[in-house]
Design an enzyme around this catalytic site. Sequence first.
Site, PDB file in Angstrom:
ATOM      1  N   SER A  14       0.808  -1.232   0.000  1.00 31.17           N
ATOM      2  CA  SER A  14       0.000   0.000   0.000  1.00 31.17           C
ATOM      3  C   SER A  14       0.836   1.276   0.000  1.00 31.17           C
ATOM      4  O   SER A  14       1.822   1.404   0.726  1.00 31.17           O
ATOM      5  CB  SER A  14      -0.911   0.004   1.230  1.00 31.17           C
ATOM      6  OG  SER A  14      -1.559   1.251   1.310  1.00 31.17           O
ATOM      7  N   LYS A  15       0.397   2.229  -0.802  1.00 32.45           N
ATOM      8  CA  LYS A  15       1.037   3.543  -0.874  1.00 32.45           C
ATOM      9  C   LYS A  15       0.496   4.495   0.190  1.00 32.45           C
ATOM     10  O   LYS A  15       1.013   5.596   0.354  1.00 32.45           O
ATOM     11  CB  LYS A  15       0.719   4.169  -2.244  1.00 32.45           C
ATOM     12  CG  LYS A  15       1.881   4.191  -3.217  1.00 32.45           C
ATOM     13  CD  LYS A  15       1.454   5.025  -4.424  1.00 32.45           C
ATOM     14  CE  LYS A  15       2.344   4.921  -5.616  1.00 32.45           C
ATOM     15  NZ  LYS A  15       3.725   5.215  -5.479  1.00 32.45           N
ATOM     16  N   THR A  59      -8.518  -1.390   3.248  1.00 35.75           N
ATOM     17  CA  THR A  59      -8.462  -1.874   1.874  1.00 35.75           C
ATOM     18  C   THR A  59      -8.920  -3.319   1.821  1.00 35.75           C
ATOM     19  O   THR A  59      -9.359  -3.884   2.832  1.00 35.75           O
ATOM     20  CB  THR A  59      -7.044  -1.637   1.279  1.00 35.75           C
ATOM     21  OG1 THR A  59      -7.075  -1.987  -0.103  1.00 35.75           O
ATOM     22  CG2 THR A  59      -5.971  -2.440   1.972  1.00 35.75           C
ATOM     23  N   LYS A  63     -13.591  -3.919   3.583  1.00 34.54           N
ATOM     24  CA  LYS A  63     -14.420  -2.706   3.556  1.00 34.54           C
ATOM     25  C   LYS A  63     -15.836  -2.946   4.075  1.00 34.54           C
ATOM     26  O   LYS A  63     -16.458  -2.033   4.615  1.00 34.54           O
ATOM     27  CB  LYS A  63     -14.457  -2.112   2.146  1.00 34.54           C
ATOM     28  CG  LYS A  63     -13.100  -1.547   1.738  1.00 34.54           C
ATOM     29  CD  LYS A  63     -13.094  -0.928   0.367  1.00 34.54           C
ATOM     30  CE  LYS A  63     -11.651  -0.656  -0.043  1.00 34.54           C
ATOM     31  NZ  LYS A  63     -11.511  -0.034  -1.346  1.00 34.54           N
ATOM     32  N   ASP A  99     -13.599   6.305  -1.567  1.00 32.47           N
ATOM     33  CA  ASP A  99     -13.246   5.726  -2.881  1.00 32.47           C
ATOM     34  C   ASP A  99     -14.102   6.335  -3.993  1.00 32.47           C
ATOM     35  O   ASP A  99     -13.594   6.682  -5.061  1.00 32.47           O
ATOM     36  CB  ASP A  99     -13.489   4.208  -2.901  1.00 32.47           C
ATOM     37  CG  ASP A  99     -12.407   3.431  -2.171  1.00 32.47           C
ATOM     38  OD1 ASP A  99     -11.253   3.891  -2.142  1.00 32.47           O
ATOM     39  OD2 ASP A  99     -12.732   2.357  -1.633  1.00 32.47           O
ATOM     40  N   ALA A 121     -18.222  -6.104 -11.522  1.00 29.81           N
ATOM     41  CA  ALA A 121     -19.385  -5.814 -10.676  1.00 29.81           C
ATOM     42  C   ALA A 121     -19.083  -6.066  -9.194  1.00 29.81           C
ATOM     43  O   ALA A 121     -19.952  -6.466  -8.430  1.00 29.81           O
ATOM     44  CB  ALA A 121     -20.553  -6.694 -11.137  1.00 29.81           C
TER      45      ALA A 121
HETATM   46  P1  NDP Z   1     -14.019  -7.581  -6.076  1.00 25.16           P
HETATM   47  O1  NDP Z   1     -13.256  -8.805  -5.685  1.00 25.16           O
HETATM   48  O2  NDP Z   1     -15.104  -7.095  -5.203  1.00 25.16           O
HETATM   49  O3  NDP Z   1     -14.664  -7.799  -7.579  1.00 25.16           O
HETATM   50  C1  NDP Z   1     -13.917  -8.321  -8.587  1.00 25.16           C
HETATM   51  C2  NDP Z   1     -14.666  -8.157  -9.926  1.00 25.16           C
HETATM   52  O4  NDP Z   1     -13.714  -8.465 -10.940  1.00 25.16           O
HETATM   53  C3  NDP Z   1     -15.837  -9.108 -10.129  1.00 25.16           C
HETATM   54  O5  NDP Z   1     -16.806  -8.469 -10.926  1.00 25.16           O
HETATM   55  C4  NDP Z   1     -15.185 -10.275 -10.885  1.00 25.16           C
HETATM   56  O6  NDP Z   1     -16.102 -10.986 -11.704  1.00 25.16           O
HETATM   57  C5  NDP Z   1     -14.218  -9.526 -11.761  1.00 25.16           C
HETATM   58  N1  NDP Z   1     -13.048 -10.270 -12.201  1.00 25.16           N
HETATM   59  C6  NDP Z   1     -11.987 -10.673 -11.454  1.00 25.16           C
HETATM   60  N2  NDP Z   1     -11.071 -11.278 -12.231  1.00 25.16           N
HETATM   61  C7  NDP Z   1     -11.570 -11.238 -13.502  1.00 25.16           C
HETATM   62  C8  NDP Z   1     -11.082 -11.711 -14.760  1.00 25.16           C
HETATM   63  N3  NDP Z   1      -9.903 -12.334 -14.860  1.00 25.16           N
HETATM   64  N4  NDP Z   1     -11.830 -11.500 -15.860  1.00 25.16           N
HETATM   65  C9  NDP Z   1     -13.021 -10.865 -15.786  1.00 25.16           C
HETATM   66  N5  NDP Z   1     -13.552 -10.418 -14.615  1.00 25.16           N
HETATM   67  C10 NDP Z   1     -12.816 -10.604 -13.483  1.00 25.16           C
HETATM   68  O7  NDP Z   1     -12.920  -6.461  -6.324  1.00 25.16           O
HETATM   69  P2  NDP Z   1     -12.924  -4.925  -5.886  1.00 25.16           P
HETATM   70  O8  NDP Z   1     -14.124  -4.259  -6.432  1.00 25.16           O
HETATM   71  O9  NDP Z   1     -12.644  -4.822  -4.432  1.00 25.16           O
HETATM   72  O10 NDP Z   1     -11.607  -4.376  -6.634  1.00 25.16           O
HETATM   73  C11 NDP Z   1     -11.578  -4.267  -8.048  1.00 25.16           C
HETATM   74  C12 NDP Z   1     -10.303  -3.566  -8.455  1.00 25.16           C
HETATM   75  O11 NDP Z   1     -10.329  -2.220  -8.012  1.00 25.16           O
HETATM   76  C13 NDP Z   1      -9.027  -4.186  -7.899  1.00 25.16           C
HETATM   77  O12 NDP Z   1      -8.111  -4.346  -8.958  1.00 25.16           O
HETATM   78  C14 NDP Z   1      -8.548  -3.146  -6.917  1.00 25.16           C
HETATM   79  O13 NDP Z   1      -7.129  -3.154  -6.815  1.00 25.16           O
HETATM   80  C15 NDP Z   1      -9.036  -1.857  -7.547  1.00 25.16           C
HETATM   81  N6  NDP Z   1      -9.189  -0.711  -6.634  1.00 25.16           N
HETATM   82  C16 NDP Z   1      -8.487   0.442  -6.894  1.00 25.16           C
HETATM   83  C17 NDP Z   1      -8.610   1.550  -6.063  1.00 25.16           C
HETATM   84  C18 NDP Z   1      -7.821   2.789  -6.353  1.00 25.16           C
HETATM   85  O14 NDP Z   1      -7.760   3.669  -5.471  1.00 25.16           O
HETATM   86  N7  NDP Z   1      -7.252   2.946  -7.522  1.00 25.16           N
HETATM   87  C19 NDP Z   1      -9.498   1.537  -4.887  1.00 25.16           C
HETATM   88  C20 NDP Z   1     -10.215   0.294  -4.715  1.00 25.16           C
HETATM   89  C21 NDP Z   1     -10.048  -0.776  -5.560  1.00 25.16           C
HETATM   90  P3  NDP Z   1     -16.997 -12.220 -11.123  1.00 25.16           P
HETATM   91  O15 NDP Z   1     -18.194 -11.589 -10.462  1.00 25.16           O
HETATM   92  O16 NDP Z   1     -17.353 -12.973 -12.346  1.00 25.16           O
HETATM   93  O17 NDP Z   1     -16.126 -12.982 -10.174  1.00 25.16           O
END
Ligand code: NDP
Length: 263
Positions: A14-15, A59, A63, A99, A121
């Site tokens: 984490s940053k 994180t 959450k 966020d 999603a």
């Molecule tokens: P979740 O685990 O809640 O959701 C993951 C989602 O990604 C689901 O919809 C899942 O689909 C889909 N998914 C995962 N792998 C794949 C794949 N290989 N191909 C297609 N769909 C995929 O994750 P979060 O919402 O918590 O986080 C999502 C991203 O957001 C992360 O990469 C996180 O690092 C980033 N993030 C960045 C922030 C920032 O400040 N820049 C802040 C918060 C998050 P399915 O439903 O089919 O499993």
Amino acid sequence: MQQFAIFGNPVSHSKSPLMHNLVFKGYNYNACYGRYLLEDGEKLREKFLELGLKGINITVPHKEDAYRACDFLDEFAQKVGAVNTIVKRDGKLYGYNTDAPGFLKAISSFEPAKSVLFLGAGGTARSTSAILKDKGYDVTILNRSKERLEYFDQEGFETALFEDFQPRHFDLIINMTSAGLADESLPAPRELLQRIIPQAKACIDVIYGKETPFLKLAKEYTVPTKDGSDMLLYQGVIACEYFTNHTYTAQEIESKMKKAFIL
Ligand code: NDP
């Protein structure tokens, strides 16, 4: 001295400690910010209090536990069921979601924009879609599997699975999945992305610190791109406003915090 931390699992990457400590140091604010590997999300409240902290960021994957750990929630955190910032005041825990407003600020550089396609999603898509909808954007949610789409159906969003999606123009296409974070996968089938990316005004990824296959593909079509760094920066700026009880303006915080992204 006030102490702050980020709770997560994993948390070593984490940053946030660097971001917040740059602000505290820059203004001689009597505080420091560390990191805490929290394995059991149900212990979040207990650990927060035990460590004598004034505030935390939360994180993945805690959450929702953070949401349940608070005594008071702001209206937006209440609505989306996810908290990434907690501040202790008079022994009570106040929870916020920074966020989503951070994300809104990050995409404001692409205004005017109206139609948005989310790839994914998960939890981040939930909070950010709610704020976009409140601001009048049309958000469509595309996901590889059905289960997580049910929430969005209930909230009145247009949703689709890869197999029943009809490609069309979207102003912004946003990768909300973790595809590309620790691997080289695309968030949707390549042929599908190749039909929509060239028509988009911009492609955005919430992943930061690397160029994902999704953003690489967008660049092949010379579509403007943005990674998740600005979202991270702005969620941190808003969290720091709460941590310092609005001692500094968002601009003052941003001017110190953004140095974390060029070091
Ligand atoms: P979740 O685990 O809640 O959701 C993951 C989602 O990604 C689901 O919809 C899942 O689909 C889909 N998914 C995962 N792998 C794949 C794949 N290989 N191909 C297609 N769909 C995929 O994750 P979060 O919402 O918590 O986080 C999502 C991203 O957001 C992360 O990469 C996180 O690092 C980033 N993030 C960045 C922030 C920032 O400040 N820049 C802040 C918060 C998050 P399915 O439903 O089919 O499993």
